[in-house]
Design a protein around this motif. Structure first.
Motif, mmCIF file in Angstrom:
data_model
loop_
_atom_site.group_PDB
_atom_site.id
_atom_site.type_symbol
_atom_site.label_atom_id
_atom_site.label_comp_id
_atom_site.label_asym_id
_atom_site.label_seq_id
_atom_site.Cartn_x
_atom_site.Cartn_y
_atom_site.Cartn_z
ATOM 1 N N TRP A 156 0.808 -1.215 0.000
ATOM 2 C CA TRP A 156 0.000 0.000 0.000
ATOM 3 C C TRP A 156 0.845 1.270 0.000
ATOM 4 O O TRP A 156 0.491 2.259 -0.648
ATOM 5 N N GLU A 157 1.944 1.286 0.724
ATOM 6 C CA GLU A 157 2.756 2.498 0.767
ATOM 7 C C GLU A 157 3.231 2.897 -0.625
ATOM 8 O O GLU A 157 3.150 4.071 -1.009
ATOM 9 N N GLU A 158 3.703 1.922 -1.407
ATOM 10 C CA GLU A 158 4.158 2.243 -2.770
ATOM 11 C C GLU A 158 2.994 2.577 -3.681
ATOM 12 O O GLU A 158 3.091 3.469 -4.531
ATOM 13 N N VAL A 159 1.884 1.873 -3.517
ATOM 14 C CA VAL A 159 0.708 2.143 -4.367
ATOM 15 C C VAL A 159 0.194 3.551 -4.112
ATOM 16 O O VAL A 159 -0.073 4.321 -5.049
ATOM 17 N N SER A 160 0.031 3.916 -2.835
ATOM 18 C CA SER A 160 -0.491 5.254 -2.519
ATOM 19 C C SER A 160 0.482 6.340 -2.965
ATOM 20 O O SER A 160 0.066 7.388 -3.470
ATOM 21 N N GLY A 161 1.797 6.087 -2.791
ATOM 22 C CA GLY A 161 2.776 7.070 -3.254
ATOM 23 C C GLY A 161 2.722 7.266 -4.758
ATOM 24 O O GLY A 161 2.798 8.389 -5.257
ATOM 25 N N CYS A 162 2.572 6.165 -5.484
ATOM 26 C CA CYS A 162 2.474 6.248 -6.941
ATOM 27 C C CYS A 162 1.185 6.952 -7.362
ATOM 28 O O CYS A 162 1.175 7.747 -8.301
ATOM 29 N N LEU A 163 0.084 6.669 -6.656
ATOM 30 C CA LEU A 163 -1.187 7.329 -6.969
ATOM 31 C C LEU A 163 -1.083 8.838 -6.757
ATOM 32 O O LEU A 163 -1.628 9.625 -7.538
ATOM 33 N N ILE A 164 -0.363 9.230 -5.719
ATOM 34 C CA ILE A 164 -0.209 10.664 -5.445
ATOM 35 C C ILE A 164 0.656 11.330 -6.512
ATOM 36 O O ILE A 164 0.283 12.353 -7.088
ATOM 37 N N GLN A 165 1.820 10.716 -6.800
ATOM 38 C CA GLN A 165 2.782 11.335 -7.707
ATOM 39 C C GLN A 165 2.361 11.281 -9.170
ATOM 40 O O GLN A 165 2.654 12.195 -9.941
ATOM 41 N N GLU A 166 1.683 10.191 -9.554
ATOM 42 C CA GLU A 166 1.352 10.006 -10.963
ATOM 43 C C GLU A 166 -0.086 10.383 -11.306
ATOM 44 O O GLU A 166 -0.436 10.454 -12.483
ATOM 45 N N CYS A 167 -0.907 10.605 -10.292
ATOM 46 C CA CYS A 167 -2.331 10.806 -10.579
ATOM 47 C C CYS A 167 -2.894 12.034 -9.848
ATOM 48 O O CYS A 167 -3.310 12.992 -10.481
ATOM 49 N N LEU A 168 -2.896 11.998 -8.507
ATOM 50 C CA LEU A 168 -3.538 13.074 -7.760
ATOM 51 C C LEU A 168 -2.846 14.415 -7.970
ATOM 52 O O LEU A 168 -3.502 15.453 -7.983
ATOM 53 N N VAL A 169 -1.520 14.383 -8.120
ATOM 54 C CA VAL A 169 -0.787 15.640 -8.335
ATOM 55 C C VAL A 169 -1.307 16.379 -9.556
ATOM 56 O O VAL A 169 -1.492 17.598 -9.540
ATOM 57 N N TYR A 170 -1.580 15.623 -10.611
ATOM 58 C CA TYR A 170 -2.021 16.243 -11.864
ATOM 59 C C TYR A 170 -3.506 16.595 -11.857
ATOM 60 O O TYR A 170 -3.983 17.280 -12.756
ATOM 61 N N SER A 171 -4.218 16.101 -10.848
ATOM 62 C CA SER A 171 -5.646 16.432 -10.764
ATOM 63 C C SER A 171 -5.888 17.713 -9.974
ATOM 64 O O SER A 171 -7.012 18.212 -9.949
ATOM 65 N N ILE A 172 -4.843 18.222 -9.297
ATOM 66 C CA ILE A 172 -4.991 19.481 -8.556
ATOM 67 C C ILE A 172 -5.292 20.593 -9.553
ATOM 68 O O ILE A 172 -4.574 20.760 -10.536
#
Length: 772
Positions: free
Chosen positions: A328-344
């Motif tokens: 989960w730690e790597e999955v959530s980090g990847c979701l933040i860096q590759e997905c949520l960051v660009y949705s801001i």
């Protein structure tokens, strides 16, 4: 022995008679009676004792036997303890005792291995694993015996290792039949096409009807847990899952997971579709991840295991939870860096739409908790999504700084013309908040007082505080527009975001101050046009900084309202930055002018053709340099700055010529004529270097005002007159220290020129006497 009741009663009954008889009779009778009574008592006691004696004897025999056994036990215990603690002093007894214990452990080891083999043949993997652990425990007990070692222990250890590896092999084969990976040939994931070669096969039932169903997933994984290999096996599975499925689904928007269900197998693989966006939306990614984890939960991970191999409910853990903890730690980090960051959102007006992202993140985590992959409260992923205002401000500031730095490192020579009527193109500023009546009243009062104060005074020109016409870099104009637009964004943001954006704009100007002079240092030193443009850029920025804070003062948060929203403190630094750069370029140009004049051979011996040619060439080079510089700065610098700069440089050349000529000790008539000729060239062509405007006819005005900008101009003209004048004319222009000559030269300088130009005669002496 105590007297019986009957004896006491008899004594009392005869007490009356005892008083009448003599003492001897009475004693004899009493003695006889006592003897009689004693006999009766003894008979009675003997009768009772004879009846009690057999049972008493039996009890004493039992007590004796118990005491004997207890003594034997204590003795044996003592001997055992002595044997254990004193093995070195009594090796023979110790050896016997240890041999006895060793036999027991060897028996247990052998029995455990046999039971393990039976269970393994029957594919009872959990039981087989536990028998192996029992054998391991017996072997450890054998290895712990000190003072008595068996050569067979090494063989037993080898046997246990072999059987453990055999067990792991069988479990591995079972696991590979349940979970089959088909991976791409390349170990590096470089594209979506590479990932599409990945397949995950999960077995759901036996391959054929006549086959015996294999052990369930729980049995295989529980056996791994008993052997201490579950974490290793699950970690490897999690690494493959991360690398070939979860991370690619997040990183490559074109990938779509596909589920293919066969009679005995479920196959998970990928397809590629044209992505709608460069970066996928969080909702889309969450859906793909959820689909994969649902498949794994249904066919593989929906089991509860005991990691310690004991049937204790408190020690049981879900397999999905174990895998979740690992990935989960790597999955959530990847979701933040590759997905949520660009949705801001990039604009505050779109922040309300981000609520959908927060809701989808909550639903995503809720589904993972329902499947057991997550536990506890909000994770870093949800916290990141909810903290959108802070992330928006950070992202906005980062984007602004990146854009600003890009502008600062772009070419300076691409310019745009700025006039007094020019203004930055920005949206209309919003009105201050309707609910902030105090701020409105305060602002209105300030503006009203300002109008009253100016009402009865002389009105200023509309262009009094305007920037004069000049050229600035296109990048600087865009930089200022970026600053204005960022402040407009701040006016519609939350208080926290407003403050961050305001100070981000201040950081833009701090960055300009630090970056531009260093990044463009070489060009600013070598190219006079760029130095002039940089000067204008700094003055342009300083001009806007004077009023930038005031323009937005009433639209920003209250924290910035009371004096904090200002940029005025940056103005002196920017003016100094532009001025220092331009003055450095002026010093370079002055140095070049003086270097050219140094080849004029001090303007001496002009009757020599070589000397005259060298001096004339130097003068022409000076004029050429000034004309070239005038063209470079033409229509770039503001007119007043242009004229001051050109006047300063021309004045430098004239001052050098004046100093060289006045330093001559002997000037012949021919020398004087040729020096006058050289000076006439400078006098006639010098004003022509003043061409601040593109239209030639408009430059005449500034060429006629040369004396205003060239300090030594009139002095130079007086020198030319002296070179052609006679003694009387010189004395007349001196006019007792009140004439035009006296206004430019000191008496010492005039006398020096007279001595150099004229021979020593009475007339010269008379003239020198009048110069005082």
């Amino acid at each position: 022995m105590a007297a019986s009741p009957s004896l006491v009663a008899a004594v009392l009954a005869h007490s009356g008679r005892l008083e009448k008889e003599d003492l001897g009779t009475r004693i004899a009778r009493l003695s006889r009676r006592v003897e009689e009574l004693r006999g009766e008592v003894c008979n009675m006691i003997n009768k009772k004792y004879n009846e009690f004696l057999p049972s008493m004897q039996s009890a004493e025999d039992l007590v004796s036997q118990v005491d004997s056994l207890s003594s034997n036990i204590d003795l044996l215990k003592s001997r055992i303890e002595n044997e254990v603690t004193q093995q070195l002093t009594k090796p023979r007894c110790s050896t016997l005792y240890l041999f006895y214990l060793t036999c027991i452990e060897l028996f247990q080891f052998d029995r455990a291995i046999k039971d393990y083999s039976t269970a393994l043949l029957e594919k009872k993997y959990v039981a087989a694993a536990r028998h192996l652990e029992k054998a391991r425990s017996s072997l450890k007990m054998l290895e712990s015996r000190k003072g008595f070692e068996l050569k067979v222990l090494k063989a037993l250890g080898t046997e246990l290792t072999v059987q453990t590896q055999n067990m792991l092999y069988h479990l591995g084969e079972e696991w590979r039949q349940m979970v089959l990976w088909k991976l791409p040939p390349s170990k590096e994931i470089s594209s979506a096409e590479t990932v599409m070669q990945t397949e995950l096969h999960l077995r759901t039932m036996p391959l054929k009807e006549d086959q015996i169903a294999g052990p369930p997933v729980a049995s295989v994984l529980q056996a791994f847990a008993v052997l201490g290999e579950l974490h290793t096996r699950l970690k490897l599975f999690g690494q493959l899952l991360l690398k070939y499925i979860l991370k690619p689904l997040i990183s490559y928007p074109s990938l779509r997971p596909l589920l293919e269900e066969q009679p005995d197998t479920v196959i998970l693989h990928f397809e590629s579709a044209e992505p709608n966006l460069e970066h996928p939306s969080p909702m889309e990614v969450f859906g793909k991840i959820t689909l994969v984890l649902e498949v794994l939960h249904k066919h593989l991970l929906n089991v509860s295991l005991d990691e310690c191999g004991e049937n204790d409910k408190d020690s049981r853990v879900g397999l999905a939870e174990m895998l979740g903890d690992m990935v989960w730690e790597e999955v959530s980090g990847c979701l933040i860096q590759e997905c949520l960051v660009y949705s801001i959102p990039a604009n505050s007006s779109k922040l309300e739409q981000y609520v959908e992202v927060i809701k989808s993140t909550e639903e995503f985590e809720k589904s993972l908790k329902n499947m057991g992959f997550l536990k506890g409260d909000a994770t870093d992923l949800l916290k990141y999504a909810r903290n959108v205002n802070s992330h928006f401000a950070n992202k906005k500031c980062q984007d602004v700084i990146v854009a600003a730095r890009k502008l600062m490192t772009s070419e300076i020579h691409n310019t745009v013309k700025i006039t007094p009527d020019s203004s930055v193109a920005i949206p209309k500023l919003p009105d201050p908040g309707a609910g902030d009546n105090l701020k409105m009243q305060k602002a209105s009062k300030i503006l009203h007082n300002e109008l009253i104060n100016l009402e009865n005074e002389t009105k200023l020109s509309q262009q009094t505080f305007s920037l004069p016409t000049c050229h600035i870099s296109v990048s600087v104009e865009k930089l200022m527009e970026l600053a204005y637009h960022t402040l407009v964004e701040a006016t519609t943001s939350t208080d926290q975001c407003c403050i961050q954006l305001f100070y981000c704009v201040r950081n833009i100007f701090h960055l300009f101050y630090d970056v531009v002079p260093i990044y463009h240092k070489e060009n600013l030193q070598k190219l006079p046009q760029l130095a002039a443009i940089h000067h204008n850029n700094c003055m342009y920025i300083a001009h806007h900084l004077l009023t930038l804070g005031h323009q937005f003062r009433y639209c920003l948060t209250n924290i910035l309202y009371d004096g904090a929203a200002t940029f005025v403190d940056l103005v002196p630094g920017f003016r100094r930055l532009g001025l220092e750069c331009f003055l450095a370029q002026m010093r370079v140009q002055k140095g070049e002018l003086l270097e050219r004049l140094s080849s004029a051979r001090n303007f001496s011996n002009m009757d020599n053709e070589e000397n005259y040619s060298a001096a004339k060439k130097a003068a022409r080079q000076v004029l050429h340099q000034l004309k070239r510089l005038g063209k470079v700065w033409q229509d770039v610098l503001p007119v007043n700055i242009y004229c001051k700069a050109m006047g300063t440089l021309l004045n430098t050349a004239l001052s050098e010529i004046i100093n060289r000529i006045t330093a001559l000790e002997d000037i012949s008539a021919e020398d004087a004529d040729r020096l006058h000729s050289l000076c006439r060239i400078m006098l006639e062509e010098g004003p022509l270097v003043f061409t601040p405007l593109l239209e030639e006819n408009k430059n005449k005005k500034y060429q006629e005002e040369v004396p205003v900008y060239v300090q030594k101009w009139m002095m130079f003209k007086e020198l030319m007159i002296i070179l052609q004048a006679n003694l009387q004319e010189i004395v007349d222009r001196w006019a007792d220290g009140k004439g035009p000559l006296a206004a430019e030269f000191s008496p010492t300088e005039v006398k020096s020129l007279i001595r150099a130009l004229f021979q020593n005669t009475e007339r010269r002496a008379a003239a020198l006497a009048k110069i005082k």
